[in-house]
Design an enzyme around this catalytic site. Sequence first.
Site, short mmCIF file in Angstrom:
data_model
loop_
_atom_site.label_atom_id
_atom_site.label_comp_id
_atom_site.label_asym_id
_atom_site.label_seq_id
_atom_site.Cartn_x
_atom_site.Cartn_y
_atom_site.Cartn_z
N MET A 1 0.93 -1.10 0.05
CA MET A 1 -0.46 -0.04 -0.07
C MET A 1 0.64 0.83 -0.15
SD MET A 1 -1.25 0.66 4.02
CE MET A 1 0.05 -0.12 5.11
N CYS A 2 0.08 2.56 -0.55
CA CYS A 2 1.45 3.88 -0.46
C CYS A 2 1.09 4.27 1.08
CB CYS A 2 0.01 4.85 -1.19
SG CYS A 2 0.11 4.29 -2.16
N GLN A 3 1.87 5.24 1.79
CA GLN A 3 2.03 5.78 3.03
C GLN A 3 1.62 7.20 3.12
OE1 GLN A 3 4.77 3.57 5.96
NE2 GLN A 3 5.23 1.83 4.56
N ASP A 283 -3.34 1.09 -2.93
CA ASP A 283 -2.62 2.60 -3.30
C ASP A 283 -3.23 3.11 -2.42
OD1 ASP A 283 -1.46 4.19 -4.55
OD2 ASP A 283 -2.18 4.12 -5.94
#
Length: 283
Positions: A1-3, A283
């Site tokens: 996942m994005c952070q 994402d």
Amino acid sequence: MCQLLGMNCNTPTDILFSFEGFHRRGGLTDHHADGWGIAFFEGRGVRLFLDDKPAADSPVASLVRQYPIKSENVIAHIRKATQGEVNLTNCHPFQREIWGQYWIFAHNGNLVDFHPAPGCYYQPVGSTDSERAFCHLLETLRQRWCQQPTLQELFTAVEALAAELREHGVCNFMLSNGDWMFVHCSTRLHYIVRQAPFPTAHLVDDDVTVDFSTVTTPRDRVAIIATIPLTDNEYWTPLRDGELMLFQGGLPLLHSQGSTPTRRVDTGGCDTDAAAKADPAQD
């Protein structure tokens, strides 16, 4: 996942310590290698840095790490693409103007079959679900109010819009106009408020320690919000799934209930359950 990484303070503060750990997650200590960005509010202005290169070895990130910009509100994002090509137009945070203010938005998640009708005022430049969500949010607010409403009215409206977005999938986001910061948790976000007596903190992603009491005043107060805690010797509070919080002056000012927390993260010695260790890969 994005952070995601956010900072909200009661006095202009630099984010060098948190960013030192955070930028390493962009291709070094984690696999988010599809671009990154960071936005600093300075008065009514915004310094926005974007790069479609991995944050861990980006020359732009090196510049930011050596540039102690002081701000009361900062939003940063490192990307793992699920929708949209890897290019500069798809890098978060995104910036738009509404009611004579710059607003900054960054999103972690995946909104499936989310295609709102084209707006009169806001159109996405890139091809991400994230930018579509930001434009839809602002379009809805702009069509409802010609001038900025009260903070409580705005909170209620953003809460309803967040619930609408959650119907399409995972939607963790940060939104700021430089005076306050909205933080919405769909699956995973944590925060910590640092104030006197200030602690000594140690990064998870690098062997770096700082004694905040040596670089602050007793009146300073700083809230740090991150997808995954950045330090391993402090307690980070998890947001509830579906919870919306508004930070101002380094404190959570307003919040919705959300659902019952499904995880507990204490990096100061208590156990971290399996749900907190899972990677939802969005994402």
